[in-house]
Design an enzyme around this catalytic site. Structure first.
Site, short mmCIF file in Angstrom:
data_model
loop_
_atom_site.label_atom_id
_atom_site.label_comp_id
_atom_site.label_asym_id
_atom_site.label_seq_id
_atom_site.Cartn_x
_atom_site.Cartn_y
_atom_site.Cartn_z
N LYS A 174 -37.57 34.36 -45.55
CA LYS A 174 -37.74 33.15 -46.36
C LYS A 174 -37.70 33.46 -47.85
CE LYS A 174 -40.62 30.14 -44.70
NZ LYS A 174 -41.86 29.40 -44.37
N ARG B 203 -38.00 38.76 -32.34
CA ARG B 203 -37.48 37.82 -33.31
C ARG B 203 -36.00 37.60 -33.04
NH1 ARG B 203 -38.35 38.29 -39.84
NH2 ARG B 203 -36.70 36.88 -40.49
N GLU C 135 -45.45 27.76 -42.22
CA GLU C 135 -45.91 27.63 -43.60
C GLU C 135 -45.00 26.63 -44.31
OE1 GLU C 135 -46.73 30.33 -47.63
OE2 GLU C 135 -45.61 31.15 -45.95
#
Length: 690
Positions: free
Chosen positions: A424, A414, A193
């Site tokens: 984020k 992760r 993104e």
């Protein structure tokens, strides 16, 4: 953005001049928007050239036409001309350089750039130059020392060559995860993104998708920008992501945008509403969250298809201001007809889209967008982190409900690190609060941040690829991460000297005759790193901590000089602080027999002021939970600044260079020395501490 693609397997003597010229454009004109990518191939582009330049308008420039294009369009390259001397033999060039520092005039020109690149790329010429062309060798060393960025091209070519070796060494049993249907081809995707900079967690996802697509199965990698939330996205982040991927050695076969498919997704939403599998909902956000937690069905769930279509059309056509409508999917209900999980798949947004303008006022969510586009773009295997695991059934439901080709999902863990923030949203909060300098702050876990702190790209690739695609969630310590980096920087980092300004000690050296100079290796074990100037005199400076450890009559070693006796120690009687030393040279002494080997600087040289930064973790908690208040666990002191003096050679260091201040550690030059402004260097962890 101008995209310069290099076939790293092509003849280095041919490609390096152009690569070096492009590197100069990047250094001299940072806003030029020129990105360099290295492909581990013999040729690149549709025309199978060795070099390809893709302009913003889509026009392609190849091979011999690239230097003229760069020279015509970038003022920094418009002085000098490679034709002036490029065709002259080495002997004539060597003679030409007898009394010259530059090939043309009194500053760096395109002639120096191109000829240096041509010679550096010619493996046959280099040994001959060292033996028979001393002026060229001197000139070449001068160019490399004065403009260290020229070595970026050779370094990137070497890194590109190391990429496959690193990938091969990383591959093992852990990579044999049994992906099904690979015999029919593999297409993976990395969907960032564009709402922030890539962090190390993103790097793992990108590298694993790249590894499976290109190394393991010789397939295709798509980079798809998930630009469906215009309130958070901008061009800066998109450009940064592309640049960081190229730094990681990742070259997607295709770049796309979710916004390319807005019309298709709108039509699929119409379809899912008509099929009675979705509805329009205007429930307040807090109430909606409460209903989802409690399994309570929305009051709008039983609206008719016609009502839902009308509301969706209202969302699309009217200004979203004042509208709360969103579209939710009817995924499942219990025996009491209560919604267990009705995800939002479309929403209103006041912000116009930065690529489509005001065309769209409604935007699909990740839950709706990704399963559709993965299917439409031909993705065969969706590799993503385990945090999405509880949405896998929802992903599959979307594809089945819409009649789309199904995509296989593999979840991997992760990449988490102790005392680090990878959310984020929370990273943005830290930036907005002024806790750090920005996304590229060396304390940030972003690719830009860790590289600014001194992490090298080959080390980063090696570390992440060795983590593999395991599902096991582990909180990594930073120790191994930085220890991997040390393997790469220690063999090539030049050695320099710095003395801390605070309470530094002046010593008189008996036996030193005047001021003398010597050329010493910048790296004791690697002569290719070059030479540095060492100044000797009867007045030298030492760190207070070293001086305090001395005893009168003790024999010590002055590194890069020889042994000396400590004849007299001058100290303040109350504090014990050392105020001066009297030393006597004993160059015949055996350096192997001394206990203390100390760094020092002659006072009789152009000492360079330097500011040294050492950084600590941003947070005080080893494992940060999702609901933690970041403000309650922020580390109050994350940087320690030390003012020091560096040897005269430090004045010639350039931004990005990695050096070692002997007995102080490794440092990356963040800001080179300029008259009146000290050089700024960041300490690079080595694995012994965070």
């Amino acid at each position: 953005m101008v995209l310069f693609t290099v076939a790293s397997k092509a003849n280095a003597a041919y490609i390096l001049p152009v690569v070096t010229a492009a590197a100069y454009v990047q250094v001299s004109t940072p806003d030029a928007g020129l990105s360099i990518t290295f492909e581990d191939e013999e040729s690149v582009g549709a025309k199978k050239g060795k070099l390809e330049l893709k302009l913003p308008d889509g026009k392609l420039v190849y091979d011999d036409d690239i230097i003229p294009y760069l020279r015509e369009n970038y003022p920094a390259l418009q002085i000098g001309n490679k034709e002036q001397v490029l065709d002259k033999p080495l002997k004539e060039l060597d003679s030409h350089l007898t009394l010259r520092s530059y090939i043309v005039g009194y500053s760096l020109t395109l002639a120096d750039i191109v000829i240096w690149g041509a010679l550096r790329g010619n493996k046959v010429a280099i040994p001959n130059i060292k033996r028979n062309a001393k002026n060229i060798a001197r000139w070449s060393s001068f160019i490399e020392a004065s403009y260290p960025w020229v070595s970026n091209g050779p370094a990137e070519l070497q890194a590109s060559a190391q990429k496959k070796r690193a990938a091969a060494s990383a591959a093992g049993a852990s990579y044999n995860i049994g992906l099904p249907n690979t015999e029919n081809g593999v297409v993976t995707r990395f969907p960032p993104e564009p709402s922030g900079y890539l962090h190390i967690g993103h790097a793992k996802a990108a590298l694993l998708n790249d590894y499976f697509a290109h190394e393991q199965y010789k397939g295709t990698l798509i980079c798809r920008f998930d630009d469906t939330n215009p309130t958070k996205e901008n061009q800066e982040f998109e450009d940064a992501i592309k640049h960081d991927l190229s730094l990681l050695g990742i070259t997607p076969d295709k770049i796309s945008f979710s916004s390319d498919y807005f019309q298709e997704m709108y039509e699929y939403c119409i379809q899912i509403i008509k099929d009675g599998k979705a509805y329009a909902d205007d429930t307040e956000k807090e109430q909606m969250q409460h209903e989802r937690r409690e399994g309570i069905a929305s009051k709008n769930r039983d609206a008719t298809v016609e009502q839902n279509l009308a509301r969706f059309e209202e969302m699309k056509l009217a200004s979203p201001e004042g509208l709360r409508w969103c579209i939710r999917a009817k995924i499942s209900v219990d025996d009491n007809n209560k919604a267990l999980r009705d995800p939002v798949i479309y929403r209103c947004n006041l912000q116009p889209h930065h690529r489509t303008g005001s065309t769209w006022k409604i935007y699909p969510t990740y839950d709706f967008c990704v399963p559709i586009l993965d299917s439409l773009e031909g993705v065969t295997h969706a590799l993503r982190t385990t945090e999405y695991g509880d949405r896998n059934a929802q992903y599959a439901w979307m594809q089945e409900t819409l009649g789309l080709r199904k995509v296989y999902i593999w979840d991997f863990s992760r990449l988490n690190f102790i005392r680090s923030v990878l959310s984020k949203r929370k990273l943005t909060q830290i930036i907005d609060q002024g806790v750090v300098w920005g996304w590229d702050d060396p304390r940030m876990p972003t690719i830009r941040g860790i590289r600014r702190r001194g992490m090298t790209v080959p080390a980063l690739r090696e570390y992440i690829l060795k983590q593999g695609p395991s599902k096991n969630v582990v909180n990594q310590d930073w120790t191994k991460f930085w220890a991997t980096n040390k393997k790469y920087i220690d063999p090539v980092a030049p050695r320099h000297t710095a003395v801390e300004k605070e309470d530094m000690v002046e010593a008189r050296v008996q036996g030193a005759d005047g001021v003398t100079y010597a050329e010493k290796p910048r790296h004791g074990k690697n002569p290719e790193v070059g030479l540095k100037k060492v100044v000797y005199s009867n007045t030298i400076l030492l760190d207070q901590a070293d001086a305090k450890s001395f005893k009168e009559g003790e024999e010590i070693t002055l590194m890069n000089w020889g042994n000396a006796y400590v004849r007299k120690i001058h100290a303040e009687p109350t504090s014990g602080k050392i105020t001066g030393l009297d030393l006597q040279l004993h160059l015949a002494g055996d350096v192997k027999k001394t206990e203390k080997k100390v760094t020092w600087l002659s006072k009789d040289q152009e000492l360079v002021p330097v500011t040294l930064y050492e950084f600590d973790y941003l947070i005080t908690k080893d494992k940060m939970e999702k609901d933690d208040d970041i403000n309650l666990i922020l580390n109050p002191t994350t940087e320690v600044k030390t003012e020091a003096l560096g040897d005269c050679n430090v004045a010639h260091l350039s931004e990005g260079e990695i050096i070692q201040f002997e007995r102080k550690g490794y440092f990356r030059v963040d800001r080179p020395y300029k008259e009146g402004q000290p050089a700024v260097l960041f300490n690079i962890p080595t694995g012994k501490s965070g």
